[in-house]
Design an enzyme around this catalytic site. Structure first.
Site, mmCIF file in Angstrom:
data_model
loop_
_atom_site.group_PDB
_atom_site.id
_atom_site.type_symbol
_atom_site.label_atom_id
_atom_site.label_comp_id
_atom_site.label_asym_id
_atom_site.label_seq_id
_atom_site.Cartn_x
_atom_site.Cartn_y
_atom_site.Cartn_z
ATOM 1 N N ARG A 15 0.615 -5.569 -1.468
ATOM 2 C CA ARG A 15 0.841 -4.624 -0.368
ATOM 3 C C ARG A 15 1.061 -3.232 -0.954
ATOM 4 O O ARG A 15 1.793 -3.070 -1.932
ATOM 5 C CB ARG A 15 2.061 -5.031 0.464
ATOM 6 N N GLU A 28 -2.710 3.138 4.291
ATOM 7 C CA GLU A 28 -4.065 2.594 4.431
ATOM 8 C C GLU A 28 -4.582 3.030 5.787
ATOM 9 O O GLU A 28 -3.823 2.943 6.759
ATOM 10 C CB GLU A 28 -4.046 1.055 4.392
ATOM 11 N N HIS A 64 -8.918 -2.923 0.766
ATOM 12 C CA HIS A 64 -8.164 -4.118 1.187
ATOM 13 C C HIS A 64 -9.116 -5.283 1.510
ATOM 14 O O HIS A 64 -9.180 -5.751 2.650
ATOM 15 C CB HIS A 64 -7.254 -3.798 2.374
HETATM 16 C C1 DGY Z 1 -3.247 -11.068 3.536
HETATM 17 O O1 DGY Z 1 -3.720 -12.136 3.944
HETATM 18 O O2 DGY Z 1 -2.054 -10.803 3.614
HETATM 19 C C2 DGY Z 1 -4.214 -10.107 2.920
HETATM 20 O O3 DGY Z 1 -3.649 -8.892 2.638
HETATM 21 C C3 DGY Z 1 -5.456 -9.958 3.757
HETATM 22 O O4 DGY Z 1 -6.157 -11.128 3.670
#
Ligand code: DGY
Length: 337
Positions: free
Chosen positions: A238, A267, A286
């Site tokens: 993240r 983002e 992402h």
């Molecule tokens: C998640 O699943 O948390 C990813 O960041 C996106 O697939």
């Protein structure tokens, strides 16, 4: 008797949509961009189930605006976009999509490690710009990956898969995690070290921790100062785990060697953002779980979470099982499923 209403907050792979349509009245936000918070709140107000994405903020106010809501299923493994305490307090079950995206995400993390170490995007730029004049003994020299030390921050499912990939490249493995995992250490030959030690010893550091109060801003100026000057930071977890301004400074000043980011804060990043324009930083949008197979499985699991919750059962991947049997689920059913 009406069928339950499920709102899907974006276009998603068909697998999950079809499963839901067989048992529910489904409406979906028919766009590639997310609905605004207010639109989402209005669209979801009469839904019993909500299939959400990590771009949707699901907070207490939204839950209160949707009085029938019994289950929220995030089509992601991370669920920091959802106020879990608020959901639990209201008896709303929350599901996520672990496991089905683990290897796809680790594949991307390792691809970013290789791309940064061997300067692949810069090489592509050279060729595209017609600047490839000859074989060059000093052209685009990168870093050895094999036998280098990889530090993994967060040895959960994806962190462990990252370690498996690194073993194939004969890397030395370290990890930092509040929970020690002796069985995994033995299986993967990975050593547990304090976070500061991991910073000091690693040539590559890959983040695989969830975003929590404890990890928000974990990588800032102090952490970068302890890293090796050539070290490369990879983040597929993240964005807010890394302090963006501190990272820009560390990359500009050579405090660290480079970064490869699948996630950023904020983002999305616009094309004129400093991180996008630094030659020692790779940014992709992402896409950790973005394979056709993984997204299909995520869509299906997200739908199964909803269906289980609507039946009054625990979703197969539930992040707040303590919400079961409390609050809204205790209310008499007003739909047929
Ligand atoms: C998640 O699943 O948390 C990813 O960041 C996106 O697939």
């Amino acid at each position: 008797m009406r069928r339950p209403h499920v709102f899907i907050t974006r276009r998603i792979p068909e697998t999950g949509v079809r499963l839901l349509q067989a048992a529910c009245d489904v409406t979906a936000w028919d766009d590639d961009l997310p609905p605004s918070y207010d639109t989402l709140r209005a669209q979801a107000q009469d839904c019993d189930g909500l299939l959400a994405l990590l771009t949707d903020r699901i907070d207490a106010a939204l839950m209160d605006a949707c009085p029938r809501l019994r289950v929220v299923s995030n089509m992601a493994v991370g669920f920091d976009n959802i106020d879990i305490a608020a959901a639990t307090a209201r008896g709303i079950l929350v599901g996520n999509t672990p496991d089905v995206l683990t290897e796809a995400t680790a594949d991307l993390a390792f691809a970013l490690l290789l791309a940064a170490a061997r300067r692949i995007p810069e090489g592509v730029d050279v060729v595209r710009a017609d600047r490839w004049q000859t074989w060059g003994p000093l052209l685009l020299l990168g870093r050895d990956v094999h036998h280098a030390t990889l530090g993994i921050v967060g040895l959960g499912r994806i962190g462990q898969e990252m370690a498996r990939r690194a073993r194939g490249f004969s890397m030395r493995l370290l990890y930092a995690d509040p929970t020690r995992k002796p069985a995994v250490e033995a299986e993967l030959g990975i050593a547990h070290v304090p976070f500061e030690e991991l910073l000091r010893q690693s040539d590559f550091i890959s983040i695989h921790a969830p975003l929590t109060d404890g990890t928000r801003g974990l990588f800032g100026a102090q952490a970068f100062a302890q890293m090796k000057p050539a070290a490369i930071l990879i983040n597929t977890a993240r964005g807010p785990i890394v302090q963006t301004d501190a990272l820009i400074a560390a990359l500009r000043e050579g405090t660290i060697g480079g970064a490869a980011l699948d996630v950023t804060d904020p983002e999305p990043l616009r094309a004129d953002h400093p991180l996008v324009n630094l030659s020692n930083c790779i940014v992709v949008p992402h896409i950790g779980s973005a394979t056709m197979q993984a997204r299909g499985r995520m869509s299906e699991l997200a739908a199964r979470n909803i269906l289980a919750g609507l039946h009054g059962a625990l979703p197969p991947a539930c992040v707040n099982p303590s919400a079961a049997g409390t609050g809204r689920q205790a209310q008499p059913r007003d739909y047929e499923i």
